[in-house]
Design an enzyme around this catalytic site. Structure first.
Site, PDB file in Angstrom:
ATOM      1  N   HIS A 319       0.816  -1.219   0.000  1.00  0.00           N
ATOM      2  CA  HIS A 319       0.000   0.000   0.000  1.00  0.00           C
ATOM      3  C   HIS A 319       0.842   1.258   0.000  1.00  0.00           C
ATOM      4  O   HIS A 319       0.394   2.302  -0.476  1.00  0.00           O
ATOM      5  CB  HIS A 319      -0.941   0.011   1.212  1.00  0.00           C
ATOM      6  CG  HIS A 319      -2.176  -0.789   1.013  1.00  0.00           C
ATOM      7  ND1 HIS A 319      -2.222  -2.152   1.190  1.00  0.00           N
ATOM      8  CD2 HIS A 319      -3.418  -0.433   0.608  1.00  0.00           C
ATOM      9  CE1 HIS A 319      -3.446  -2.591   0.919  1.00  0.00           C
ATOM     10  NE2 HIS A 319      -4.196  -1.577   0.558  1.00  0.00           N
ATOM     11  N   GLY A 320       2.018   1.184   0.568  1.00  0.00           N
ATOM     12  CA  GLY A 320       2.843   2.392   0.546  1.00  0.00           C
ATOM     13  C   GLY A 320       4.185   2.170   1.197  1.00  0.00           C
ATOM     14  O   GLY A 320       4.337   1.300   2.055  1.00  0.00           O
TER      15      GLY A 320
END
Lengths: 476, 359
Positions: A319-320
Site C-alpha cells: 500500500h505504501g
C-alpha cells in the site's frame, strides 16, 4: 488525468463516440492508443516505461512455452524483473532512509523529493505477476497477440487503482469484438455516475474534516478524534469503492467487464471476513499467489500465523513505502491470526450475536485505519491514546456540542453536510444489501427516474469541492 | 448511442436549471450580479494606440510610473508575473499597441530563476478572472475556466459554503479577540533626515536631474528593511519555486518575448530595476552574478538595448526610496522613472517633448 476530472470526461466522451463508430477490428487498437494517451497525460516520459515493461513481459510470457524445460527460471526472472522495477521506483527512497536511520554500513541511492512514481505500477505489477504464475501453472495459454497483451497490461480503466484483473477473465474479452449494446452502455454510465457521486459528494466532503484534523492533531482530543475515525473509515471506503465503480462503469461502456472489488466490507463479522469483502481482487491475489504457495493453513498452527503475518506485512508494504502501512498490515495479520487460531482450537467463530460481531469488526477496522491514515506512527499513537479522553463526558450534550464546534470551526452548515453525507453513505450500503439501486429505479416511472438522475448530477455539481481530489488508492 | 447522449443532455440541463436557481439565490443573498464572460478574444484595435508599455513582475509594477511620460502608456505588469505571461499579456493587447511602441521588459533579480506557475497555483486563476483570453493562457485548465467564467452557477453552493465558513471563522476570531487580545503598540517610524537645501529663487525654477533629485531627497535608514531582506532571501532560495533548474526555460521565454516584440515592429527595452543595498548585501554579489549577469550573457537579446540600473548606489542605500527590500516606494518610483526617462532620451527612444519631468 484522473477519473473525476473534466479532462477525463471530455476524453471519455470522444473515446466512446469513436470506439462505437469505428469498425470492430480497430477497437482494440483504439483502446490501446487511448490507454497510452491516458498514461501520457499523467507524465509523458512514463509511456516509455510502460511500453518497455509491456514488451519485456510479453517476451517473458511467450518464453513459458518456448522454454518448457526451464519454466522455473523463466518464472523467477519474470517475477524478479517486475518486483525489481516496483522496488526501484517505489521503495528505493523508503529503504534508503531506513538504512540510513539504522546506521547500516551500506546505503542506497535516492530519487529527488519531487519524483513521481509511475502511475499504477503497484497494480499492474501484481496483475502481470499473477499472469506469469498462471502461465507457469498451465492454467491457460499465453496471449500471442501483442495488442491484446499490451491492453491487458495497460488498460486505462483499471490501471490507476485496479481492480487487479486475471488473465483468464480479461484477455478472453479482448479476443471477441464488441457490439454496441445500449443497455450495457447505459448501465456503465449509471455505475460511473454513481461512483462519481460517491467520490465527489461523500468521500471528498468527509475528507475536508479528516484532513483538517490530521494536519493539526494536537488541537484535538476525545470525541472529536472518535468522530474523525468514523469519518475516515467511511471516507476511504467511499473513495476506493467509487473508483472501482467508475472504472467498472467506464469498462462496461466499452463492452468490457471488470472484477468486483467490494462486498459490503463494513458488514463483516470478523477481520478475516473483512478481507473476503474488501479489495477482493487484491486479497484474492494474495491468497492465490502468496498465501497458498507458502502453505496456507495446511502446515500447522505456527506456519499459519507466520504465513498470515507475511501476507499482511506484504499487503501493508504494497500500500505504501512507509512504516504506518507496514504496521497497519501487521495489525491485520495479528488479528486474523488470532481469529484463525481461535477457530482452529475452539472450533467456532466469535461467540457473540451477529450484530456484536459486526460492531467488533467495525471498531477494530476503524482503529487499524487510524494507523493507515496517520502521517507517522507517533500521530497514530496520539490518536489512539487521546480518542477516549473524557469518555464519561461523551453523553453530555454540552461536551458533544463543544467538540462538534471545535471539529467544524463553528460551521453548522459543514456540520450538517458532513453528517448528511455520512448518513447517506450508510443508508446506501443498507439499501444495497437488499437490492441494487438499478433494480429499485427500474421499477419507477420514467419521470421519477429522470428526477433522480437530475438530482444526482445536481448534488454532484453543487456539493463537490473546488479542488479535484485525487483518489486515495491511486497514490499506491 | 444518440439516444443515450440525448438523455444525458436532458439530465445535465435539468441539473443546470436547478444550479441556476441556487446561483440566483446566492447572488441575491450577497448583492451580486452575474458576470458575463468577457475578454474571450484578444483586445480589438483602438484608434489611439499605446506608445509605451511595461511588462514584468511586481518590481516593474512598483518601480515604474508613467505619470511624467507624455505619451499613451499601458501597464501590463503583475505580481509574480514571468516572461511567459508577459508574452501572453502582450498578445492580448497586441492590436492596441502602436508600431514602434517601446516595450519595457523588466529583467528582475529573480526572473531567470523563477519556476513556471503550477496549474493549481492561484497565479493562473488570476488570469482566469476574466482578464486574459482563454485562447492565450498557457496550460489552460479548461474545466476550471469554464466553471469560473462561463458556468459559475455550478459552483454556487461551493462559493456560498466558502463565504459562510469565512464569516463564522471571522465571528469566532472577533469574539476571541474581544476577550483575549491586547492592542499592539505601533512602532514609531524612523525620522526622515532632511537634506539641507539653500533656498534661492533659482533653485525653485531649475530642472533637477534624476541624480539631483535623489541627492535632494530626505534620507532614511534602511534598517526598517531587515525583516523583508530575510523573507526575500528565503523566498528566492526556495527549492521548487526558484532555482537554477529554471534558467534555461526562462532564457528561452525571454528570447521569445523579444522576438515577438520585434516581429510586431515594437522596440523592446530591457531594464533591471535596482533592489535595496541591504538586500544586495544579503544576497551576496555571487547571487547577482550567477542569477542575472551570467544569464543575460547567455541569452540572445536580438540586439535589444539593456539598461542596468542596479549600480544606483545612492538610490539603493536610502530607505526613503523603499517600501520593502525589493520594492520601491512612491518617492523611489518617481526618481527611478526619472532615471529611466533620462536613459530613454539619451538612447534616442524618446524626444524631449515626451519628457514630463522637465518643467
Amino acid at each position: 488525468m484522473i477519473l473525476n476530472s473534466f479532462s477525463f470526461l471530455a476524453f471519455l466522451t470522444v473515446l466512446l463516440i469513436v470506439y462505437w463508430k469505428l469498425p470492430k477490428k480497430f477497437q482494440l487498437s483504439l483502446l490501446l492508443l487511448a490507454s497510452y494517451v491516458f498514461y501520457a497525460a499523467y507524465k509523458l516520459d512514463y509511456v516509455v516505461i510502460m511500453v518497455a515493461a509491456t514488451l519485456i513481459n510479453f517476451l517473458f510470457s511467450l518464453s513459458f512455452e518456448k522454454f518448457k524445460r526451464h519454466i522455473k527460471p523463466v518464472l523467477f526472472l519474470a517475477i524478479v524483473a517486475n518486483i525489481g522495477a516496483l522496488f526501484a521506483f517505489k521503495y528505493l527512497n523508503f529503504f534508503s532512509t531506513t538504512f540510513t536511520q539504522l546506521h547500516l554500513p551500506f546505503t542506497l541511492p535516492t530519487y529527488p523529493a519531487n519524483y513521481l512514481i509511475p502511475l499504477g505500477i503497484s497494480f499492474y505489477t501484481l496483475q502481470i505477476i499473477g499472469y506469469h504464475i498462471d502461465l507457469y501453472r498451465h492454467k491457460y495459454k499465453a496471449e500471442k497477440r501483442l495488442i491484446n497483451f499490451a491492453l491487458f497490461h495497460s488498460l486505462f480503466a483499471n490501471i490507476s487503482a485496479g481492480p487487479i484483473e486475471r488473465g483468464d477473465h480479461l484477455l478472453p474479452q479482448f479476443a471477441k469484438p464488441h457490439s454496441f449494446d445500449a443497455a450495457q452502455v447505459t448501465d456503465g454510465l449509471k455505475l460511473f455516475a454513481y461512483g462519481l457521486f460517491k467520490k465527489m459528494v461523500i468521500a471528498d466532503n468527509l475528507a475536508l474534516v479528516v484532513d483538517r484534523v490530521f494536519a493539526t492533531l494536537p488541537e484535538f482530543k476525545g470525541l472529536s478524534l472518535v468522530l474523525v475515525i468514523i469519518f475516515y473509515s467511511w471516507q476511504i471506503y467511499m473513495d476506493f469503492s467509487s473508483y472501482t465503480d467508475m472504472a467498472r462503469g467506464v469498462a462496461k461502456m466499452l463492452g468490457i467487464d471488470l472484477l468486483e472489488n467490494f462486498n459490503f466490507p463494513y458488514f463483516s463479522t470478523s477481520i478475516s471476513d473483512f478481507w473476503r469483502r474488501w479489495h477482493l481482487s487484491f486479497s484474492s491475489w494474495l491468497r492465490d499467489y502468496v498465501y497458498i504457495p507458502l502453505g496456507g493453513n495446511r502446515k500447522g498452527a505456527i506456519r499459519l500465523v507466520v504465513n498470515t503475518l507475511i501476507v499482511f506485512t506484504l499487503s501493508g508494504l504494497w500500500h505504501g513505502a512507509a512504516w504506518t502501512f507496514v504496521v497497519w498490515g501487521i495489525l491485520h495479520g495479528l488479528a486474523i491470526s488470532i481469529e484463525r487460531l481461535g477457530k482452529r482450537f475452539l472450533g467456532k467463530t466469535l461467540p457473540m450475536p451477529k450484530i456484536l460481531q459486526n460492531i467488533y469488526a467495525y471498531i477494530t477496522l476503524s482503529i487499524f485505519w487510524v494507523v493507515f491514515r496517520a502521517n507517522n506512527l507517533p500521530d497514530a499513537l496520539y490518536i489512539l491514546k487521546n480518542a477516549t479522553i473524557g469518555l464519561k463526558n461523551f453523553a453530555s450534550p454540552s461536551y458533544v456540542w463543544a467538540s462538534l464546534n471545535q471539529l467544524f470551526v463553528f460551521n453548522r452548515v459543514e456540520m450538517a453536510i458532513t453528517f448528511a453525507v455520512l448518513l447517506l453513505a450508510v443508508l446506501l450500503e443498507f439499501i444495497r444489501t437488499k437490492t441494487t439501486l438499478a433494480t429499485l429505479l427500474a421499477k419507477q416511472p420514467p419521470v421519477v427516474r429522470f428526477a433522480f438522475y437530475i438530482v444526482l448530477v445536481f448534488l454532484t455539481l453543487q456539493l463537490r469541492n473546488s479542488d479535484i481530489k485525487q483518489f486515495i488508492y491511486t497514490r499506491f | 448511442m444518440f439516444k443515450i447522449f440525448a438523455k444525458v443532455f436532458v439530465i445535465f440541463c435539468g441539473a443546470a436549471i436547478l444550479s441556476i436557481i441556487v446561483n440566483y439565490f446566492y447572488l441575491r443573498a450577497n448583492h451580486l450580479t452575474y458576470q458575463w464572460p468577457r475578454n474571450i478574444f484578444p483586445k480589438p484595435p483602438i484608434s489611439r494606440k499605446y506608445q509605451i508599455v511595461k511588462v514584468g513582475n511586481s518590481h516593474a509594477d512598483d518601480g515604474v510610473t508613467f505619470d511624467h511620460f507624455k505619451m499613451r502608456s499601458l501597464s501590463l505588469s503583475g505580481a509574480g508575473q514571468t516572461w511567459q505571461y508577459d508574452l501572453v499579456k502582450l498578445k492580448m493587447y497586441a492590436n492596441q499597441i502602436d508600431d514602434n511602441a517601446i516595450i519595457l521588459i523588466d529583467i528582475s533579480q529573480l526572473s531567470f530563476s523563477q519556476g513556471k506557475p503550477r496549474p493549481t497555483d492561484s497565479l493562473t486563476f488570476k488570469y482566469y478572472d476574466g482578464a486574459i483570453s482563454p485562447f492565450l493562457i498557457p496550460n489552460l485548465q479548461v474545466g476550471n475556466y469554464l466553471e469560473s467564467t462561463v458556468f459559475p452557477f455550478v459552483r454556487a453552493t461551493y462559493l456560498w459554503r466558502q463565504d459562510y465558513a469565512k464569516q463564522v471563522e471571522q465571528q469566532a476570531l472577533n469574539s476571541f479577540a474581544t476577550t483575549n487580545w491586547a492592542p499592539i503598540k505601533k512602532p514609531i517610524p524612523e525620522p526622515l533626515i532632511p537634506t539641507p537645501v539653500t533656498q534661492n529663487p533659482t533653485n525653485l525654477t531649475k530642472n533637477l536631474s534624476a541624480q539631483q533629485e535623489i541627492a535632494a531627497s530626505p534620507y532614511q535608514s534602511d534598517a526598517k528593511l531587515q525583516d523583508s531582506v530575510i523573507f526575500i532571501i528565503n523566498k528566492w532560495h526556495t527549492p521548487g519555486d526558484f532555482g537554477p533548474e529554471f534558467f534555461a526555460a526562462n532564457r528561452t521565454d525571454l528570447e521569445n518575448l523579444i522576438e515577438y516584440c520585434q516581429a510586431h515592429h515594437w522596440r523592446p527595452v530591457l531594464m533591471t530595476i535596482p533592489i535595496s543595498q541591504r538586500l544586495t548585501d544579503g544576497l551576496g554579489q555571487d547571487y547577482l552574478t550567477t542569477y542575472v549577469t551570467t544569464q543575460i550573457k547567455k541569452t540572445n537579446l536580438h540586439g535589444s538595448v539593456y539598461l542596468d540600473f542596479s549600480d544606483q548606489t545612492a538610490l539603493r542605500s536610502n530607505g526613503y526610496f523603499w517600501s520593502d527590500s525589493d520594492h520601491l516606494s512612491d518617492p523611489g518610483r518617481h526618481v527611478f522613472s526619472h532615471l529611466l526617462m533620462e536613459q530613454l532620451l539619451a538612447k534616442g527612444f524618446l524626444t524631449p517633448a515626451q519628457n514630463g519631468f522637465a518643467h
